[in-house]
Design an enzyme around this catalytic site. Structure first.
Site, short mmCIF file in Angstrom:
data_model
loop_
_atom_site.label_atom_id
_atom_site.label_comp_id
_atom_site.label_asym_id
_atom_site.label_seq_id
_atom_site.Cartn_x
_atom_site.Cartn_y
_atom_site.Cartn_z
N ASP A 1 -34.98 -57.44 -5.11
CA ASP A 1 -33.98 -58.41 -4.65
C ASP A 1 -34.59 -59.52 -3.81
O ASP A 1 -34.24 -59.71 -2.66
CB ASP A 1 -32.95 -57.64 -3.81
N LYS B 1 -32.91 -51.53 13.22
CA LYS B 1 -31.71 -51.74 12.40
C LYS B 1 -30.78 -50.57 12.67
O LYS B 1 -31.18 -49.41 12.49
CB LYS B 1 -32.08 -51.84 10.93
N TYR C 1 -41.33 -56.04 13.09
CA TYR C 1 -40.67 -57.27 13.54
C TYR C 1 -41.38 -58.46 12.92
O TYR C 1 -42.59 -58.60 13.03
CB TYR C 1 -40.75 -57.37 15.07
N ALA C 2 -40.61 -59.28 12.20
CA ALA C 2 -41.17 -60.49 11.57
C ALA C 2 -40.92 -61.65 12.53
O ALA C 2 -39.78 -62.07 12.73
CB ALA C 2 -40.48 -60.75 10.23
C1 LIG Z 1 -33.70 -63.69 12.78
C2 LIG Z 1 -35.05 -63.88 13.39
N1 LIG Z 1 -35.39 -65.00 14.07
N2 LIG Z 1 -36.67 -64.84 14.46
C3 LIG Z 1 -37.39 -65.84 15.22
C4 LIG Z 1 -37.13 -63.64 14.06
C5 LIG Z 1 -36.12 -63.03 13.37
C6 LIG Z 1 -36.19 -61.72 12.76
N3 LIG Z 1 -35.17 -61.08 12.15
C7 LIG Z 1 -35.72 -59.91 11.73
C8 LIG Z 1 -35.16 -58.84 11.04
C9 LIG Z 1 -33.77 -58.93 10.60
C10 LIG Z 1 -32.73 -59.58 11.26
N4 LIG Z 1 -31.62 -59.52 10.49
N5 LIG Z 1 -31.99 -58.89 9.40
C11 LIG Z 1 -31.14 -58.79 8.29
C12 LIG Z 1 -31.89 -59.51 7.27
C13 LIG Z 1 -32.45 -58.74 6.30
C14 LIG Z 1 -33.20 -59.40 5.37
C15 LIG Z 1 -33.39 -60.78 5.43
C16 LIG Z 1 -32.81 -61.51 6.45
C17 LIG Z 1 -32.05 -60.88 7.41
C18 LIG Z 1 -33.28 -58.53 9.41
C19 LIG Z 1 -36.01 -57.76 10.72
CL1 LIG Z 1 -35.42 -56.39 9.84
C20 LIG Z 1 -37.34 -57.76 11.12
N6 LIG Z 1 -37.87 -58.81 11.80
C21 LIG Z 1 -37.06 -59.86 12.09
N7 LIG Z 1 -37.34 -61.01 12.72
#
Ligand SMILES: Cc1nn(C)cc1-c1nc2c(-c3cnn(Cc4ccccc4)c3)c(Cl)cnc2[nH]1
Length: 283
Positions: free
Chosen positions: A138, A44, A94-95
């Site tokens: 939140d 981030k 990473y999700a």
């Molecule tokens: C988008 C996305 N698509 N796929 C297949 C995986 C992801 C992914 N995004 C992340 C992200 C990610 C991205 N943007 N954001 C902002 C946010 C924060 C809270 C909720 C939602 C969005 C977080 C992260 Cl930190 C950590 N892991 C993530 N993984």
């Protein structure tokens, strides 16, 4: 490589940057891979100029301190942070399966067993947060991400960098999740998390938040008088739990620890039940 990420100070040259995962006001989130270990993270990137202008520097510092201390399977990990002249970088877990917000839009709503598992896991994460004196996480769908085993992860750091498709952004974020005491500007405490757990439970079961309305005044009114309509496909036990969370008086809301013993949870999300996997082609 657990111990060396403690003493090591990171820099951008330690990572190969990948595609943007989310864009927003304070900066973007990128897929990234640590060069040596090939460990995949979410990076981030926040612009110091943006942060200094909007005087949220102390908030960023506080959120980072909190996030680094939290270790729970249903809270997105922060592994560390670093900065260069213009930017601050947060090294995050990473999700793999993206945001709950997107999954909910794709699936419209979830069945009661799936929602009970999500609510069980989130309740455990909130019990953990409250034990560490951390509140107000939140937990709206925009702030929940989905991990490798399709488990939920609370992912907010006080402000969220919204992926492009977030529709519910009013000036300060969606009103749907505000509790009555927050609407009335009263000091909010851990009980707001119990309220928003009730709002989330409803939205995951129904596909719309309980106080959804055509304008913000209607939403305020519905929240203040807890005006809720339950569709007839919602079970009595689910309504009973939500009725105990969505209570105007914060002191009278069901304590989180009792949520885990509620029959709707124990019958639909027994210990060990895992969240289902949603394959993209499965519609
Ligand atoms: C988008 C996305 N698509 N796929 C297949 C995986 C992801 C992914 N995004 C992340 C992200 C990610 C991205 N943007 N954001 C902002 C946010 C924060 C809270 C909720 C939602 C969005 C977080 C992260 Cl930190 C950590 N892991 C993530 N993984």
């Amino acid at each position: 490589a657990k111990n060396d990420d403690k003493k090591k100070s990171w820099s951008l040259s330690d990572f190969d940057l990948g595609r943007p995962l989310g864009k927003g006001k304070f900066g973007n989130v990128y897929l990234a891979r640590e060069k040596e270990s090939h460990y995949v993270v979410a990076l981030k990137v926040l612009f110091k100029s943006q942060i200094l202008d909007s005087e949220i520097e102390h908030q960023v510092r506080r959120e980072v301190e909190i996030q680094c201390r939290l270790r729970h399977p249903n809270i997105l990990r922060m592994y560390g942070y670093f900065h260069d002249e213009k930017r601050i970088y947060l090294i995050l877990e990473y999700a793999k399966h993206g945001s709950m917000y997107k999954l909910l839009k794709e699936r419209e709503r979830f069945d009661e067993k799936t929602v009970a598992i999500y609510i069980r896991d989130l309740t455990k994460a909130l019990v953990y947060c409250h034990a560490k004196k951390v509140i107000h996480r939140d937990i709206k769908p925009e702030n929940l991400l989905i991990g490798h085993n399709w488990e939920l992860k609370i992912a907010d750091f006080g402000w969220s960098v919204h992926s492009p498709s977030s529709r519910r952004m009013t000036l300060c974020g969606t009103l749907d999740y505000l509790s009555p005491e927050m609407i009335e500007g009263k000091p909010h405490n851990y009980a707001v998390d119990i309220w928003s757990l009730g709002v989330l439970c409803y939205e995951l079961l129904v596909g719309l938040p309980p106080f959804d309305a055509k304008d913000s005044h209607q939403t305020y009114r519905k929240i203040r008088y807890v005006i809720i309509k339950y569709p007839d496909f919602i079970s009595e036990k689910a309504k009973d739990l939500m009725g105990k969370l969505l209570v105007i008086n914060p002191e009278q809301r069901l304590p989180l620890i009792n949520v885990l013993q509620h029959p709707w949870i124990t019958e639909n999300a027994p210990e060990g039940a895992q969240p289902p996997a949603f394959n993209p082609e499965q519609k």
